[in-house]
Design a protein around this motif. Sequence first.
Motif, PDB file in Angstrom:
ATOM      1  N   LYS A   1      39.856  80.890  48.391  1.00 42.90           N
ATOM      2  CA  LYS A   1      39.811  82.352  48.356  1.00 42.90           C
ATOM      3  C   LYS A   1      38.378  82.807  48.161  1.00 42.90           C
ATOM      4  CE  LYS A   1      44.316  83.291  46.282  1.00 42.90           C
ATOM      5  NZ  LYS A   1      44.735  82.718  45.022  1.00 42.90           N
ATOM      6  N   GLY A   2      37.993  83.788  48.923  1.00 41.14           N
ATOM      7  CA  GLY A   2      36.658  84.342  48.727  1.00 41.14           C
ATOM      8  C   GLY A   2      35.623  83.711  49.637  1.00 41.14           C
ATOM      9  N   LYS A   3      35.961  82.601  50.269  1.00 46.29           N
ATOM     10  CA  LYS A   3      34.992  82.013  51.191  1.00 46.29           C
ATOM     11  C   LYS A   3      35.576  82.106  52.591  1.00 46.29           C
ATOM     12  CE  LYS A   3      32.903  78.600  48.139  1.00 46.29           C
ATOM     13  NZ  LYS A   3      31.635  79.011  47.702  1.00 46.29           N
ATOM     14  N   SER A   4      34.718  82.005  53.590  1.00 46.23           N
ATOM     15  CA  SER A   4      35.240  82.088  54.957  1.00 46.23           C
ATOM     16  C   SER A   4      35.325  80.690  55.564  1.00 46.23           C
ATOM     17  CB  SER A   4      34.355  82.980  55.815  1.00 46.23           C
ATOM     18  OG  SER A   4      33.007  82.699  55.564  1.00 46.23           O
ATOM     19  N   THR A   5      36.406  80.522  56.332  1.00 48.17           N
ATOM     20  CA  THR A   5      36.652  79.231  56.972  1.00 48.17           C
ATOM     21  C   THR A   5      35.624  78.975  58.075  1.00 48.17           C
ATOM     22  OG1 THR A   5      38.990  79.537  56.547  1.00 48.17           O
ATOM     23  CG2 THR A   5      38.392  77.852  58.131  1.00 48.17           C
ATOM     24  N   ALA A   6      35.048  77.818  58.046  1.00 45.53           N
ATOM     25  CA  ALA A   6      34.114  77.423  59.101  1.00 45.53           C
ATOM     26  C   ALA A   6      34.635  76.118  59.707  1.00 45.53           C
ATOM     27  CB  ALA A   6      32.720  77.233  58.528  1.00 45.53           C
ATOM     28  N   ILE A   7      34.204  75.849  60.919  1.00 40.38           N
ATOM     29  CA  ILE A   7      34.726  74.670  61.611  1.00 40.38           C
ATOM     30  C   ILE A   7      33.632  73.629  61.774  1.00 40.38           C
ATOM     31  CG2 ILE A   7      35.730  73.843  63.771  1.00 40.38           C
ATOM     32  CD1 ILE A   7      37.637  75.562  62.510  1.00 40.38           C
ATOM     33  N   CYS A   8      34.022  72.378  61.621  1.00 43.15           N
ATOM     34  CA  CYS A   8      33.060  71.321  61.912  1.00 43.15           C
ATOM     35  C   CYS A   8      33.238  70.946  63.381  1.00 43.15           C
ATOM     36  CB  CYS A   8      33.321  70.120  61.008  1.00 43.15           C
ATOM     37  SG  CYS A   8      32.146  68.799  61.287  1.00 43.15           S
ATOM     38  N   PHE A   9      32.373  71.487  64.201  1.00 44.24           N
ATOM     39  CA  PHE A   9      32.432  71.228  65.642  1.00 44.24           C
ATOM     40  C   PHE A   9      31.225  70.354  65.947  1.00 44.24           C
ATOM     41  CE2 PHE A   9      34.202  72.217  69.669  1.00 44.24           C
ATOM     42  CZ  PHE A   9      33.170  72.282  70.588  1.00 44.24           C
ATOM     43  N   HIS A  10      31.491  69.109  66.223  1.00 43.07           N
ATOM     44  CA  HIS A  10      30.413  68.123  66.159  1.00 43.07           C
ATOM     45  C   HIS A  10      30.023  67.580  67.530  1.00 43.07           C
ATOM     46  CE1 HIS A  10      28.126  64.878  64.259  1.00 43.07           C
ATOM     47  NE2 HIS A  10      28.671  64.075  65.148  1.00 43.07           N
ATOM     48  N   PRO A  11      28.748  67.739  67.902  1.00 42.21           N
ATOM     49  CA  PRO A  11      28.296  67.171  69.184  1.00 42.21           C
ATOM     50  C   PRO A  11      28.314  65.656  69.086  1.00 42.21           C
ATOM     51  CG  PRO A  11      26.606  68.548  68.153  1.00 42.21           C
ATOM     52  CD  PRO A  11      27.644  68.304  67.135  1.00 42.21           C
ATOM     53  N   ASP A  12      29.084  65.038  69.943  1.00 44.87           N
ATOM     54  CA  ASP A  12      29.335  63.614  69.747  1.00 44.87           C
ATOM     55  C   ASP A  12      28.693  62.695  70.784  1.00 44.87           C
ATOM     56  OD1 ASP A  12      32.198  61.459  69.569  1.00 44.87           O
ATOM     57  OD2 ASP A  12      30.516  61.635  68.196  1.00 44.87           O
ATOM     58  N   MET A  13      28.865  63.034  72.065  1.00 40.08           N
ATOM     59  CA  MET A  13      28.386  62.095  73.081  1.00 40.08           C
ATOM     60  C   MET A  13      27.414  62.757  74.045  1.00 40.08           C
ATOM     61  SD  MET A  13      31.938  60.184  74.001  1.00 40.08           S
ATOM     62  CE  MET A  13      32.667  61.388  75.057  1.00 40.08           C
ATOM     63  N   ALA A  14      26.450  61.983  74.430  1.00 41.95           N
ATOM     64  CA  ALA A  14      25.546  62.420  75.489  1.00 41.95           C
ATOM     65  C   ALA A  14      25.290  61.204  76.362  1.00 41.95           C
ATOM     66  CB  ALA A  14      24.240  62.936  74.901  1.00 41.95           C
ATOM     67  N   ILE A  15      24.763  61.451  77.556  1.00 40.55           N
ATOM     68  CA  ILE A  15      24.468  60.327  78.434  1.00 40.55           C
ATOM     69  C   ILE A  15      22.977  60.334  78.747  1.00 40.55           C
ATOM     70  CG2 ILE A  15      25.033  59.208  80.617  1.00 40.55           C
ATOM     71  CD1 ILE A  15      27.672  60.386  80.571  1.00 40.55           C
ATOM     72  N   THR A  16      22.400  59.172  78.754  1.00 39.43           N
ATOM     73  CA  THR A  16      20.979  59.080  79.040  1.00 39.43           C
ATOM     74  C   THR A  16      20.709  57.881  79.932  1.00 39.43           C
ATOM     75  OG1 THR A  16      18.795  58.932  78.044  1.00 39.43           O
ATOM     76  CG2 THR A  16      20.523  57.671  77.026  1.00 39.43           C
ATOM     77  N   MET A  17      19.455  57.736  80.329  1.00 38.77           N
ATOM     78  CA  MET A  17      19.133  56.596  81.179  1.00 38.77           C
ATOM     79  C   MET A  17      18.126  55.670  80.510  1.00 38.77           C
ATOM     80  SD  MET A  17      17.056  58.608  84.121  1.00 38.77           S
ATOM     81  CE  MET A  17      15.588  57.652  84.404  1.00 38.77           C
ATOM     82  N   ASN A  18      18.174  54.446  80.920  1.00 36.11           N
ATOM     83  CA  ASN A  18      17.334  53.390  80.398  1.00 36.11           C
ATOM     84  C   ASN A  18      15.950  53.497  81.029  1.00 36.11           C
ATOM     85  OD1 ASN A  18      16.287  50.961  79.526  1.00 36.11           O
ATOM     86  ND2 ASN A  18      18.160  49.811  79.964  1.00 36.11           N
ATOM     87  N   THR A  19      14.897  53.478  80.226  1.00 35.64           N
ATOM     88  CA  THR A  19      13.552  53.560  80.799  1.00 35.64           C
ATOM     89  C   THR A  19      13.278  52.366  81.703  1.00 35.64           C
ATOM     90  OG1 THR A  19      12.846  52.669  78.693  1.00 35.64           O
ATOM     91  CG2 THR A  19      12.291  54.949  79.137  1.00 35.64           C
ATOM     92  N   ALA A  20      13.996  51.271  81.452  1.00 31.92           N
ATOM     93  CA  ALA A  20      13.718  50.062  82.232  1.00 31.92           C
ATOM     94  C   ALA A  20      14.621  49.931  83.442  1.00 31.92           C
ATOM     95  CB  ALA A  20      13.892  48.841  81.337  1.00 31.92           C
ATOM     96  N   THR A  21      15.333  50.983  83.792  1.00 34.69           N
ATOM     97  CA  THR A  21      16.249  50.848  84.912  1.00 34.69           C
ATOM     98  C   THR A  21      15.507  50.654  86.226  1.00 34.69           C
ATOM     99  OG1 THR A  21      17.978  51.931  86.191  1.00 34.69           O
ATOM    100  CG2 THR A  21      16.366  53.353  85.180  1.00 34.69           C
ATOM    101  N   LYS A  22      16.144  49.877  87.102  1.00 36.72           N
ATOM    102  CA  LYS A  22      15.493  49.643  88.396  1.00 36.72           C
ATOM    103  C   LYS A  22      15.680  50.833  89.331  1.00 36.72           C
ATOM    104  CE  LYS A  22      16.161  44.625  88.577  1.00 36.72           C
ATOM    105  NZ  LYS A  22      17.361  44.534  87.697  1.00 36.72           N
TER     106      LYS A  22
END
Lengths: 278, 301, 410
Positions: free
Chosen positions: C292-313
């Motif tokens: 009571k007295g506080k506002s509900t907040a959501i844990c919305f969590h950035p989870d996955m990203a895709i990247t590339m390998n610097t050593a890729t051919k």
Amino acid sequence: MRGSLRKENRHIFSHIVLLLWTFVVLFPIWVLVINSFKTRLTIYENPFWIPKTWEFSNYTTVLRDGDFFTYFKNSFFVVSISLVLVTLLASLAGYALARYKSRIGTIIYYFFIAGMMIPIKIASIKLLEIMRALGLLNTIYALPPIYVAMGLPVGVFILTTFIRELPEDLYEAAIIDGASSGKIYSMIILPLIRPALATTAIYNLIPFWNDLWFPLIFINNERHKTLLLGVTRLFGQYQTDWSKVLAVLTLSAIPVLVLYLAMSSQFIKGVTAGSVKG
Amino acid sequence: MRIKHSRHFPWLLYLAPALLVYTVFMAFPLIDSLRLSLFSGNNQVTRVFVGLDNFKRLFTDPEISTRYWGAFFNTWKFFFVHFIVQNGLGIFFAVLLTQETMKGRQIYQTIIFIPTTFAVLITGYLWKLMLNPVWAGDFLVSIGLPFLKHPYLGDTNTALWAVSLVSCWQWLGIPTMMFVAALRNINVELLEAARLEGAGSVKTFWYIKLPLIKPIVGIVAVLTFVNNFNAFDIVFAMENVNGAPEYSTDLIGTLFYRYGIAGQHPIGIPDAGLGAAIATITFLLLMVLVIPTLRQTQRGA
Amino acid sequence: MKRLHVLLPMLLLLCVLLPVSAQGNKAEISDEVVLTMGSWRTDDVEQMNRLLNAYKKLAPKVTIKFQPTNPPDYNATLRLQLDSGTGPDLMYARSYAAGQELYNAGYFADCTDIPGLMENFSASNLAPWQMSDGTMFAVPFAAVSHAVYYNKDIFKKEGLSIPENWEAFLSLCDTLEKKGYTPLANGLADEWDILETFFFGLLPNYIGGADMRVKYESGELPLNDRNFVEAYQAMADVAQYCPDGFESVTYNDSQVLFNSQKAVMFVDGSWTAGVYKDAPFDWGLFAIPAPKGKSTAICFHPDMAITMNTATKYPEEARAFLAWLCSEEGATTASQNLPSGYFPMIKFPIKLEDPHANEFLSLNAGRKTDARFVWPKLMNLYAPMNQAVIKVMKGDISAKQAADSVQALM
């Protein structure tokens, strides 16, 4: 009369004890097998009793999945060749170390033993580089050299000790006859050290078959995966279908058991042959 | 008198294959990795020589050293349980099995060995299921043992013992097998003589059998010790990499994995130098304890 | 010797039977390019293959192979492969510190100039994969959320409704317990779940959103202030409503308990939504309510990203794929193939088909959101906080002691 009665009593006691242990072993196996015939959720309805409906799909999916046959063949190949090589190389080395007493010999012996003390996992990066340089990465051929290297410390340990125990007169006769060391090895030593060879093989069979780590880091190519690695495909990040995993791993325990039985009969033959000696 | 083989006993030839494979695929990579304990940083780019800094950190950094000593003592407890239960039962069963006219030896031995053939993942899952009060509770009540209902794997007082005992259950097959072999190797005439003298089974065991199998006891003790100090899989399968609950099942093997290979969940940034330091210390400890044990128990060394 | 005579021919026979080719993953034809993608999501093989096949239609010469690794081993395996130069061409990147470290080590490529990246994602969605100097090291892919799953059927049967605040939630649990139900399915055995889904799920209710979090990170506010103590106390209060013997209850067990209706509610992440797809009962979601007295907040969590390998051919082809993910068309296709419970992070409004996924997203409406508390800057406190939560739920320490133990390490 009294003697044999006492022996009978002893055996009853022994059987009771061993049967108790049999129960301790078989109950979890019972749990394993019955749950492999359930689905992911129904396992938990009654985890210790037979399924309400027998779910064969876990097994049929696995058996029909061509991939699993490939994984199985790969594991079988890798383990067989590793076991043969490790027992062969260890027995040759053991023969040399047991018969040739010298400072260098002792140092080499401890050099081998030292390998037992460290988990080979920590050398993973270097091993990856070596395998890449040899062009073996991503193939099952990368595994046997590592497994043989892993199994040699214990193998050399067991075989050197065992060969040391063999009596001197064995060699005297052969040397007088002018036999070369090679003949002594193959004709005399090898048959007598069967129990030690079998012990080495059995001891290494388990870690070779059940190893997950090296296939994991070396092999990405589906066709080269080993059985346990293939099974991990069934493990999700947050959920795992355990009924399938149980089915697969039940199946995979069978060849190990068969190999064990085959080797332990070698073992027995060797032991009885050895105990007849004077 | 030991016959010296003729100078052309090509012992080098016999040793060479094993030595080659072992050196290239084990010794060299391991020594190179141990060398890492003198460096910090995780790869070629960031590696820097730091001398004994990693070792210092291991023993003086409050968090790391707490974890290390915790794992260290846990591993000793783990080993003692194995030594007494696994090896004790091993000898006991081997003695029972090698009695003359004992029937069913092969069958029993195979049964004892079956758990050894299982992947540790399976053992872990099965025992986790059976030791979980949520699933096993009803079953225990139904067979009249409700007092056994307890979260064994979640209670810091019982978790380590539970995991150790399960590990003993799994590996018992190997010492049993080795002791059976050793006992069967004992000269039958010796045992006959003892019986004729009127020695009972306990006396025979204590004064004749045990001393004769001392080398195997030594080997088994060493193998148990080494395996326990590197143990990782069973904790991984039954708890987690951290040695839950609250690090009570943390062993040197899991500690090493956390620091040296995988890094702390979920970041996953390992500290290769620290990991190598842990491995080096473990290695030295093992050498220091194993070599005298071997010397003590092996005949004709 | 005899044994060998038997075994060798057997092995030779096996060799013949095994079709083996060395060096997998070589490009077969000169034009065709094969890229590998590493990930920890073994669960998503089907979906990702669909996505990658859709991409192949647009770039027929490029085949991307999805090769996930057993999740617990992903970090270790990936590191080893990157360290020895055998890593995949594309890979999933973890957010914040874990990802940054791999960028600093030189393995993740600089993605800042990938067309569409900076434009099509909001700043807060880019932040998890951004270095302090603004360089991007991955393309955001999916986020997850956390909420309370509840059994609608049981609620209806007992005449219960979604609690308005934390106190109502506790009394709801109490009612359920008195009626003989197990209110919550959560357990402690796997350790990470109670922290990541429950504690971090309710923490924003007590301390606020991202704007407040930075104050704690900078040390302006201590980690044992009243808000934190209340949060730990909330965990302690809820422990009695978890199953008997919850110290041994694993994450898998919790899912089963909820799914088999043995427990009425389960505080969990959105990723489990797919597991209950075929559940034989009606279920829904509500946000973990704030006191009571506080506002509900959501844990919305950035989870996955895709990247590339610097050593890729094949840097060009890899880059092209990443650029596709930043385009509206690519992101839409990707979202349609995201596993249940993962949400797209791109600016364009994307409608998801799964009703429960939409239910999750609707929880965000009008509420502050934030990533999991320790992820951005305080990862070294993950383990101590985890232990503190566990101990406080077991009743070994008080909430104040728990908060103090973590603050001491700041």
